[in-house]
Motif scaffolding. Structure first.
Motif, short mmCIF file in Angstrom:
data_model
loop_
_atom_site.label_atom_id
_atom_site.label_comp_id
_atom_site.label_asym_id
_atom_site.label_seq_id
_atom_site.Cartn_x
_atom_site.Cartn_y
_atom_site.Cartn_z
N ALA A 181 0.83 -1.21 0.00
CA ALA A 181 0.00 0.00 0.00
C ALA A 181 0.87 1.26 0.00
N SER A 201 -4.64 -3.45 -7.17
CA SER A 201 -5.50 -2.35 -6.73
C SER A 201 -5.04 -1.75 -5.40
N LEU A 202 -4.21 -2.48 -4.69
CA LEU A 202 -3.72 -1.97 -3.41
C LEU A 202 -2.39 -1.24 -3.59
N ARG A 203 -1.70 -1.57 -4.68
CA ARG A 203 -0.33 -1.09 -4.84
C ARG A 203 -0.27 0.44 -4.88
N ASN A 261 -1.61 2.46 -3.01
CA ASN A 261 -2.90 3.05 -2.65
C ASN A 261 -2.87 3.40 -1.16
N ARG A 262 -2.25 4.55 -0.85
CA ARG A 262 -2.02 4.87 0.56
C ARG A 262 -3.29 5.31 1.27
N HIS A 308 -5.61 3.44 1.67
CA HIS A 308 -6.01 2.27 2.44
C HIS A 308 -5.26 2.17 3.76
#
Lengths: 165, 500
Positions: free
Chosen positions: B394, B472-474, B476-477, B479
């Motif tokens: 993330a 989709s998490l990469r 993606n701060r 989260h």
């Protein structure tokens, strides 16, 4: 024929095979009682050799040419027709130790407490002999009658969810 | 000289349980146990005990316990027992204090100050047991844009990509630092689980070429074991500039560890010290780095991504930008808590920056400069569980490296005696009596199990967030949220405070 095999590359010479052999052939089968509460404990059927980086444990090879059987005066040592293993009948043994003298692998031991021979019997009553079941590095394996190779931990299952209490 | 150092550990033996089988005696590689035949009893030489727990794990009757020596100095915030004992050791030896493993100081572990998000009401979470979840990751340079022809086929020629099934790879540990059986365990597990293992700077043993598709081959300042066949055997070539445990410090494999097999693999004479210089003597600038990167690309005919690994240091972000511009397809950052087989304690404990901050800074900088797509980011140094992995992803990492976690899976109890070469667990040693303690069949199983459990857990984490792909998490701060962090820390991490 069922037989115990050793992978010397990963035998670490810990000696647990011998410890659990003694426990298995004791009356109590409790490890602490076997060693600490009984006046005499059974002789281990496993022989361990350690020299430098090498270590191995060995037990009766159930030879095709069983010198112990040939040399036995009383017929206490015999080759089983059923499964080709070398078997020992303590009630016929007179304690002459001829078999100990001729065993090419040095795996027949005198059990001085009983004046009988301590010899690997592949742990009757167990699926996997005690030495194999407790070898921590899976160096000892059992080849079963039908050629299957198993070690003490081969029943390990990969569990999807580990429960932590 | 009489030592003034107290024993660090106390060995407690329950006399009622001890059966004098001497397994502790034969398993202790530090001679901390001995059998006294006069009294038929086992005793301990506590000065020798390093707290590795080999004896405790192997005692068949649970008769043993090992505790820290409760001996207390007069309490003092400045003069801790470690400060006192380090000085005592130096007064008695005059040497540089050496140690193994990673930094054990209580610097803030930022992973523990970051929390993950989950879906509630307004967006559905996903059940990973019922729906497909994608953890596959492609490492390598991505194009700025892609062109697709009318049939939907890709027209853009892609740089070499490496697909890994789980974003966790085994970090570099050289043959010589760890044993061949450890390498075998890592290589087999990586192959089985579809990820990569890393040779470290010590060459690739001939037995392991068969695992080449899952091997990252490393070249470092000593160039040990590097030849054309080695480079073409691996799937990724990694140039190691620095290591998190000892940024700016070279390596030293003592001659005693250079056995016949190690000598053949490293291509150095048997019994000679293997010294890796502190710098690469052909790299004094980004331009020099570009020359080595392109030399590696030429040597491998542009078929493999070239990775460049640095220790996370103060200017990591600017350096990483230079690395990408020098042609690195993968940027590896090794943080403050990265481990080692041997390093000066003062370096290990005081040099470098936490990986979480370095990762956030590098990812931010590469995005700002518009070159984030040109390299994958891999982070190393203190990743302990799948939660850390998810947080790293993330924060912007493409994948993580684990080494200490992998060694723990193989039995390591983090006693930090790697530099002695006497590892009782048979990991960080070349003593053939000890290396046998790792059975590669068991080792590969343990490592695969670890990766399997982490991949299940990652899928659980993703599913809870309502995501069905790691992609989709990469980076993606959103989260992530911070807890107990200052405004400046939150700013560098690019993360909002929990509650906001």
């Amino acid at each position: 024929m069922a037989k115990v095999y050793l992978n010397p590359d990963v035998c670490i010479g810990c000696g647990l095979c011998s410890v659990y052999c003694t426990v298995e052939h004791s009356g109590t089968k409790d490890i602490i009682k076997t060693f600490n509460s009984q006046p005499e404990r059974p002789q281990s059927r496993v022989r361990i050799e350690r020299e430098g980086i090498n270590a191995f444990s060995i037990q009766c090879r159930h030879c095709q040419e069983p010198w112990c059987v040939y040399s036995c005066l009383t017929g206490a040592m015999s080759k089983s027709a059923a499964n080709n293993t070398v078997e020992y009948a303590a009630n016929k043994c007179v304690g002459c130790w001829s078999c100990v003298m001729v065993c090419p692998n040095g795996v027949l031991a005198r059990d001085v407490s009983t004046h009988q021979i301590a010899k690997c019997d592949l742990c009757p009553g167990r699926d996997v002999p005690a030495c194999v079941a407790n070898c921590p590095n899976e160096a000892l394996t059992l080849m079963t009658d039908d050629g299957k190779i198993i070690n003490g931990f081969s029943e390990d299952m990969v569990v999807e969810n580990i429960v932590i209490d | 000289m009489k030592t003034y150092l107290p024993s660090r550990f106390m060995v407690e033996r329950d006399k009622d349980r001890c059966i004098r089988c001497q397994v502790c005696v034969n398993q202790c590689s530090f001679d901390a146990h001995y059998y006294d035949c006069d009294d038929d009893t086992i005793r301990a030489r506590e000065d020798n005990c390093v707290g590795c727990h080999r004896c405790v794990s192997f005692c068949p009757t649970n008769a043993l316990n090992v505790r820290q020596n409760p001996l207390e100095y007069k309490s003092n915030f400045n003069w801790t027992s470690q400060a006192i004992e380090d000085i005592t050791k130096q007064a008695e030896t005059g040497g540089v204090l050496l140690t193994g493993m990673g930094n054990d100081k209580d610097y803030r572990i930022y992973w523990d100050h970051l929390v993950l998000n989950a879906s509630q009401v307004t967006n559905p979470s996903i059940d990973p047991l019922r729906e497909p979840m994608e953890l596959a990751t492609y490492l390598g340079r991505k194009p700025n844009e892609v062109e697709v022809d009318s049939d939907g086929k890709l027209k853009t020629k892609l740089a070499p990509q490496v697909r890994i099934e789980i974003p966790v790879m085994f970090s570099a540990m050289s043959y010589g630092a760890v044993s061949l059986n450890v390498h075998k365990s890592l290589a087999r597990a990586a192959t089985q689980m579809g990820t990569m293992w890393n040779t470290g700077e010590g060459g690739l043993h001939p037995d392991l070429y068969q695992y080449g598709q899952n091997t990252t081959v490393q070249t470092a300042s000593g160039r040990f074991g590097v030849h054309a066949g080695y480079l073409s055997a691996g799937r990724i070539v990694e140039i190691k500039i620095g290591q998190g445990a000892k940024p700016g410090i070279g390596g030293h494999l003592p001659g005693e560890k250079v056995s016949a097999e190690v000598s053949r693999t490293r291509m150095i004479p048997e019994g000679t010290d293997a010294l890796s210089p502190a710098p690469h003597h052909d790299i004094y600038s980004i331009e020099d780095l570009a020359q080595l990167v392109y030399a590696m690309k030429e040597a491998t005919n542009y078929t493999k991504p070239i990775s460049v690994k640095i220790a996370a240091v103060h200017n990591a972000a600017a350096i990483a930008s230079g690395m990408v511009r020098a042609g690195a397809d993968i940027v590896v950052l090794d943080g403050l808590r990265g481990s080692t087989g041997a390093a000066p304690k003062v370096i290990r404990d005081n040099v470098g920056i936490p990986i979480e901050l370095a990762l956030a800074a590098v990812d931010t900088r590469l995005r700002q400069e518009g070159i984030r797509n040109q390299a994958s980011i891999v982070v190393a140094g203190g990743i302990r569980n799948s939660g850390d992995v998810a947080k790293a992803i993330a924060l912007g990492a493409d994948a993580v490296y684990i080494a200490t976690s992998a060694l723990i899976a193989l039995g390591c109890h983090v006693c930090q005696q790697c530099h002695t070469g006497k590892c009782a667990w048979g990991l960080c040693t070349t003593d053939l009596a000890l290396t046998k303690r790792i059975n590669p069949d068991i080792g590969a199983r343990r490592l695969s199990n670890l990766l399997r459990s982490w991949s299940h857990e990652l899928k659980d984490i993703l599913g809870a967030m309502g995501l069905n792909a790691l992609e989709s998490l990469r980076g993606n701060r959103l989260h992530l949220r911070g807890i107990g962090l200052t405004d400046k820390e939150l700013e560098i991490l690019g993360v909002k405070m929990a509650g906001s």
